[in-house]
Design a protein around this motif. Sequence first.
Motif, short mmCIF file in Angstrom:
data_model
loop_
_atom_site.label_atom_id
_atom_site.label_comp_id
_atom_site.label_asym_id
_atom_site.label_seq_id
_atom_site.Cartn_x
_atom_site.Cartn_y
_atom_site.Cartn_z
N LYS A 1 0.97 -1.39 0.03
CA LYS A 1 0.03 -0.10 -0.06
C LYS A 1 0.88 1.09 0.05
CE LYS A 1 -3.82 -2.34 0.46
NZ LYS A 1 -4.82 -2.30 -0.80
N TYR A 2 0.23 2.37 -0.66
CA TYR A 2 1.19 3.54 -0.51
C TYR A 2 0.11 4.87 -0.68
CZ TYR A 2 0.43 2.27 -5.48
OH TYR A 2 -0.35 1.80 -6.60
N ILE A 3 0.81 5.82 -0.42
CA ILE A 3 -0.16 7.18 -0.41
C ILE A 3 0.34 8.03 -1.68
CG2 ILE A 3 -0.69 9.22 0.42
CD1 ILE A 3 -0.06 7.86 3.22
N VAL A 4 -0.69 8.37 -2.64
CA VAL A 4 -0.28 9.15 -3.83
C VAL A 4 -0.98 10.58 -3.56
CG1 VAL A 4 -0.09 7.22 -5.26
CG2 VAL A 4 -2.32 8.19 -5.08
N GLN A 5 -0.48 11.47 -4.47
CA GLN A 5 -1.09 12.81 -4.38
C GLN A 5 -1.25 13.22 -5.63
OE1 GLN A 5 2.81 14.22 -2.78
NE2 GLN A 5 2.74 15.82 -4.23
N GLY A 6 -2.23 14.31 -5.60
CA GLY A 6 -2.93 14.98 -6.83
C GLY A 6 -2.55 16.46 -6.44
N TYR A 7 -3.05 17.37 -7.45
CA TYR A 7 -2.81 18.70 -7.40
C TYR A 7 -4.00 19.55 -7.86
CZ TYR A 7 -0.87 23.31 -8.32
OH TYR A 7 -0.43 24.79 -8.20
N GLY A 8 -4.49 20.32 -7.19
CA GLY A 8 -5.44 21.13 -7.55
C GLY A 8 -5.45 22.37 -6.72
N MET A 9 -6.78 23.35 -7.00
CA MET A 9 -7.08 24.46 -6.08
C MET A 9 -8.49 24.84 -6.39
SD MET A 9 -4.35 26.94 -8.22
CE MET A 9 -4.23 28.06 -7.03
N THR A 10 -8.93 25.75 -5.56
CA THR A 10 -10.39 26.31 -5.73
C THR A 10 -10.31 26.93 -6.88
OG1 THR A 10 -10.38 26.43 -3.20
CG2 THR A 10 -12.12 27.75 -4.63
N GLU A 11 -9.47 27.63 -7.37
CA GLU A 11 -9.68 28.53 -8.60
C GLU A 11 -9.72 27.76 -9.99
OE1 GLU A 11 -7.60 31.08 -5.41
OE2 GLU A 11 -7.40 29.04 -6.13
N SER A 13 -11.46 24.79 -9.88
CA SER A 13 -12.95 23.91 -9.76
C SER A 13 -12.40 22.54 -9.42
CB SER A 13 -13.40 24.33 -10.94
OG SER A 13 -13.74 25.31 -11.31
N MET A 14 -11.39 22.25 -9.90
CA MET A 14 -11.06 20.65 -9.68
C MET A 14 -9.66 20.43 -9.71
SD MET A 14 -12.43 19.33 -13.43
CE MET A 14 -11.77 17.66 -13.23
N ALA A 15 -9.31 19.18 -9.74
CA ALA A 15 -7.88 18.67 -9.86
C ALA A 15 -7.47 18.84 -11.06
CB ALA A 15 -7.62 17.27 -9.36
N LEU A 35 -7.78 18.38 -21.20
CA LEU A 35 -8.21 20.05 -21.58
C LEU A 35 -7.37 20.95 -20.66
CD1 LEU A 35 -12.22 19.50 -22.14
CD2 LEU A 35 -10.36 19.49 -23.80
N THR A 36 -6.69 20.54 -19.72
CA THR A 36 -5.91 21.45 -18.79
C THR A 36 -4.53 21.64 -19.34
OG1 THR A 36 -7.26 20.76 -17.14
CG2 THR A 36 -4.96 21.69 -16.79
N GLU A 37 -3.94 22.95 -19.73
CA GLU A 37 -2.78 23.19 -19.84
C GLU A 37 -1.95 23.64 -18.99
OE1 GLU A 37 -2.37 25.50 -23.92
OE2 GLU A 37 -4.57 25.90 -23.23
N MET A 38 -0.59 23.41 -18.81
CA MET A 38 0.34 23.86 -18.00
C MET A 38 1.67 24.21 -18.45
SD MET A 38 2.05 21.61 -14.85
CE MET A 38 2.87 20.64 -16.21
N LYS A 39 2.29 25.19 -17.67
CA LYS A 39 3.60 25.59 -18.10
C LYS A 39 4.21 25.95 -16.82
CE LYS A 39 2.63 30.33 -19.65
NZ LYS A 39 2.96 31.19 -20.96
N VAL A 40 5.57 26.26 -16.68
CA VAL A 40 6.48 26.50 -15.67
C VAL A 40 7.31 27.82 -16.16
CG1 VAL A 40 8.01 25.91 -13.82
CG2 VAL A 40 6.30 24.36 -14.77
N LEU A 59 -1.60 27.51 -15.03
CA LEU A 59 -2.72 26.69 -15.83
C LEU A 59 -3.77 27.21 -16.36
CD1 LEU A 59 -3.43 24.71 -12.35
CD2 LEU A 59 -1.91 23.87 -14.24
N ARG A 60 -3.88 26.77 -17.46
CA ARG A 60 -5.12 27.29 -18.37
C ARG A 60 -6.17 26.17 -18.72
NH1 ARG A 60 -3.21 30.71 -23.53
NH2 ARG A 60 -2.56 28.49 -24.15
N GLY A 61 -7.30 26.59 -18.72
CA GLY A 61 -8.34 25.58 -19.43
C GLY A 61 -9.57 25.86 -18.80
N PRO A 62 -10.87 25.24 -19.29
CA PRO A 62 -12.01 25.47 -19.29
C PRO A 62 -12.57 25.40 -17.74
CG PRO A 62 -12.09 23.20 -20.09
CD PRO A 62 -10.59 23.91 -20.19
N THR A 63 -11.83 24.76 -16.93
CA THR A 63 -12.19 24.63 -15.48
C THR A 63 -11.80 25.89 -14.53
OG1 THR A 63 -10.29 23.15 -14.71
CG2 THR A 63 -12.55 22.23 -15.48
#
Length: 213
Positions: A1-11, A13-15, A35-40, A59-63
Amino acid sequence: KYIVQGYGMTEISMASHLPDLKNPKIGSAGKTQSLTEMKVIDVETQKELGFREKGEILLRGPTVMLGYLNRPQATAETIDDDGWLHTGDIGFVEEDGALFIVDRLKELIKVKGLQVPPAELEDLLLSHPEIRDAAVIGIPDPNSGEVPKAFVVRANNDLTEQQIQEFVKERVAHYKQLKGGVEFVEEVPKSPAGKILRRFLRDREATKSKSKL
């Protein structure tokens, strides 16, 4: 068993990022969702960075939210003219698209214009077998602007500041060294969720500085 993580924020709307549960990459927040775009980008130049280069995550996208209610200035500071949401998080992306979160932009320590993520130094300190807990903040310095200072909870009271300084010095670049010193504490202030409350440490340092005047 292991713990994994995701990433998201209120702004958004979802992960925006979720891990591959069948083959997770330890330490990664996963890859962008449909549909989510990302750059650093580089915090100073705003230029897009390459793989494994640390910068602010956008981040950029419809959400992505339309904006903050009745707060046009805050909205303009968060979402740029091209629709990119500036998350305020520092991270990097590997060649396979896996995202790694490093720190918060507002927490960065700026040493002569060079950026030092406190979480990087905290992780290093916690790898020491005689350190139970640690927190790092930037404190004012007349020559460098800021320098890192560590607050350390010892697992062994015989551990000295010099030993810690040498441990760090051997493993990081010169501008990341603990030139602000090491202070031993009974505990590191944290929120109920376990997040280090660095502002408490900064406030305490500011109070100490005023008392010396």
